[in-house]
Design an enzyme around this catalytic site. Structure first.
Site, short mmCIF file in Angstrom:
data_model
loop_
_atom_site.label_atom_id
_atom_site.label_comp_id
_atom_site.label_asym_id
_atom_site.label_seq_id
_atom_site.Cartn_x
_atom_site.Cartn_y
_atom_site.Cartn_z
N TYR A 84 0.71 -1.33 -0.01
CA TYR A 84 -0.13 0.07 -0.01
C TYR A 84 0.61 1.37 -0.03
CZ TYR A 84 -2.96 3.71 2.14
OH TYR A 84 -4.01 4.30 2.50
N LYS A 88 -1.44 -1.63 -3.49
CA LYS A 88 -3.13 0.13 -3.69
C LYS A 88 -1.84 1.03 -3.80
CE LYS A 88 -5.80 2.09 -0.60
NZ LYS A 88 -6.51 2.02 0.74
#
Lengths: 292, 292, 292, 292
Positions: D138, D167
């Site tokens: 992420y 992400k």
């Protein structure tokens, strides 16, 4: 001239236009230069950023050089600004300035499309081989769109015998550190960021390129002298006293604010050229208060 | 203590860990502090950015405070850094430091989600009402994610009686100008950006918050003295001599570089805590050359 | 013409110079335009950023307009770029273009000194009152130094009846969102950032202003068609196939890279004007691979 | 689970606290998760940025995981966020989550001192070797202070067998282009920037990681479906209808704005933890209007 020996204030006149904006106001230009000479700068630099050279037609620019030469009349070295998008135009102006009697050139590359280092080097090569005048290389990314890092500035001085000085106006004091370090202290650099005047002198700048003497007379020069004398306390007091005005004239654009300030002081230098608009409203009142 | 009277070097020890990284190395921490005291700083500030306080478990942090109090032993004022994401944790640490015997707090808000001015003000309100210790408000956006502009810093000093000093580490000299102007010179500010040490002192900083004395001993203090004495020439020479190392230790991260430097100098202070890795390879060789 | 009805590709020819760089290469310019027409764009826009208009002498610029009018010959609407530092020069060129037979103007303010919103509005007011041609307002801060935010762009369209379209080249997709929101979907906007072509069309751009058809022929137009047809899968595949070349020609500067690409494809359009240098070495090889 | 097969909405619950802020509000947390499940997401991700995990004490975080496992109860995959300053703490939490019954980890490195690529890689190596759970890497520089460029993200997926998804929340669509290009389309990426939801799906994102379903129910999911079906016109209309709220909740900080929005909708999820303050005044009225 001994370009490297230059120290202190290099003063920048604005370029006055007639009331209808159609042409130079020659008399006013002479008056602006005369007032600057009275502030006793180390040199006068005409047709720079503050001098709206980017907004002049070619014939106006040439006439501006001629007036500058006459008005300065050898009292101090006369530096002429060269800021052109094409190399051909820069070379033509450099030659004109030399023939007209300038003592030095201040050259800033200007971009529409970003320039590579190689393109900037060739631009300087063309100018340096076209005239014998000493050259101050001028970095001012906010106006010109070209950001020459310290390594490139040092390279230009090393590569071309007539490129002798650097004027750094990025406003990043680290650039001055780097120029000093990369050149082992051998390349003189001038500060062109008014709001860093105190710190640049602390960092070893040879002087300060500024339009502030138009409004502050000999005070910028006194800052340089105080720093040279090690009177840091007094220098700091003077700097902070000038700082609100220094910040104001930069943030509002030098041609706009300095012309407005000259008018407030009684020296009519006209308005900037459109799309630049004369200062008005609250900013004008603010300037009135700052000039006092 | 008279917080405003503080002037000169505030020295920052690193926080040593045991070889397996599991806990503080208390003996090494005492040795690091003792070495800093020998450089004759105006104050010692433990558990700041250089002190990896963000990477400590709560009980380690508390033990660190206790060791700091014992090791400094009143020789100079002891400042304790408070940098917490939640207000509750910051208040708890502030109280602990006061009870443990700290002389001053250095408080930096830390963000995951950006903080509004109102949130920052309430954070300081909670800390200021929880202890009687004087507070230095510390701005360092690059590490903390919170950028307090000069107006907010001045507001914090004006609003809370125990918030007395500002430490500015953004690296933007204009922030120091603004603090001086907004407070009309009444709020002492310290510089926390090593590479701006010379200019910050020129601009009127009360002193320099730095981990550099870990590696440079009394030289940073000598810079402050030279500037106070107006010996700008000598100060500049000293500054440029230190600058490559100052720049190196900041760019590589203070815990990483200062711990590596201490090892090179023979004071074993261990490695930084993971994910931070010890300096190695070419950067380590570069540091070796810089330390000479 | 119905400016708002324009949809799809607006194609930008480069401006060829003679081998010695002294003047336009008129025959090559006609050939470049003819090749673009073969890619079936919605319109042709001459003398824009890719067309090196910033580097042309006035008489070259005028000749360029005349050639453009002749070469396009009504096949599609002809748009002429106006990017001048002074309002007087912009007005003069706008008038010339109208008399010469242009169908629309694309106007970008250019700065040396930063412009206020009021200055930009007056600049457009002067141009809009000098000609009856519809105007596309063009924002491209990276080249022009002027950044018009969405609110100002929308204001210009609302304030001047002939300002009808927006070309947004900042590369920030949020600007397009804001234009749509602030104008409640009533102001058509074109994307001028090649690397955002897919997303801008998703966000509702009327089309794509691009020099890419010089090298990619009808492929950019096919992307527009696929998106209009909702064939997102195929559109995405096409976009990613073009992306390395799109990115390359922007990063290397459009005049430099497109002229090199045309040469590789066998259409000799000369070199860019100095200080811009022709593509060479590894970048040229990279382009050769991309054109395949 | 087959991490790569995940497509669509990954929904992020906020983490409710008791009225006095002292602890988790377990009942409210279950209610928030139940409401999210009703919006039919592809997965639920607890204790992420929106979930204030950075502000939780360790025991609260552990209890949060346990509640999440119970409340989701296998209805959809349960993802647990790991965002820690030290590698040791990240590893401990990863292990706890695995034992507690999580299906996947979402790992974001957090910095005080900037991390080198090598440090980030070792951080992931430690986590990946401590658990068998699939990992979504992420990137969210605005909150975490760590910016992992596409090359590093792709490297992490290639280097560690259990790191399967990316992400990307930097808000720069070019990063998504680069991930697709560098991985030749083989690495699934999710968009975490709410205001880019439309464009990210156009660019090929597998889905959208978002807290918006807390306030918008199934509408974000409908956007994904419309884009998958190629109904670009309807997707665009829906996106622009949601955009003011999407922009608002990000700009005001997700915990602050989503908790305020849930209260307006009648689901009491408490206030964010101090220094974060509850939404009030004009921003709260603005949110009320946006929620309608």
């Amino acid at each position: 001239m001994q370009a490297e020996a230059l120290k202190g204030i290099i003063a920048y006149p604005v370029t006055p236009f007639l009331p209808d904006g159609s042409d130079l106001d020659e008399a006013a230009f002479r008056a602006v230069i005369a007032a600057l000479l009275a502030s006793e700068p180390a040199a006068i630099a005409i047709l720079g950023s503050a001098g709206e050279s980017a907004y002049l037609r070619d014939e106006e620019w040439q006439r501006g050089v001629e007036i500058g030469v006459e008005a300065v009349a050898g009292a101090v070295p006369l530096i002429v600004g060269i800021g052109e998008l094409t190399t051909a135009a820069a070379v033509a102006k450099a030659r004109f300035a030399e023939v007209a009697g300038a003592d030095m050139l201040m050259v800033i590359p200007v971009s529409y499309w970003k320039l590579t280092d190689a393109e900037i080097v060739e631009h300087f090569a063309a100018i340096a081989s076209a005239t014998a005048l000493p050259i101050m290389v001028y970095n001012n990314p906010a106006t010109s769109g070209v950001d020459m890092n310290p390594a490139l500035l040092v390279r230009l001085v090393r590569e071309f015998a007539t490129v002798r000085l650097v004027k750094e106006s990025s406003g990043d004091i680290n650039r001055m550190h780097a120029i000093r370090e990369l050149s082992e202290g051998t390349i003189p650099f001038y500060n062109g960021a008014n709001h860093l005047a105190l710190e640049a002198l602390a960092a070893g700048a040879s002087g300060w390129c500024t339009a502030a003497p138009n409004l502050l007379g000999g005070e910028p020069g006194r800052l340089v002298d105080l720093m040279a004398a090690g009177d840091l306390e007094e220098a700091r007091t003077l700097f902070y006293a000038m700082l609100p005005l220094l910040r104001f004239i930069v943030q509002g654009g030098l041609p706009t604010t300095v012309k407005a300030g000259l008018r407030l002081k009684g020296l009519e230098a006209g308005d900037p050229r459109k799309p630049l608009l004369p200062l008005s409203g609250e900013p004008l009142e603010q300037l009135r208060r700052l000039i006092g």
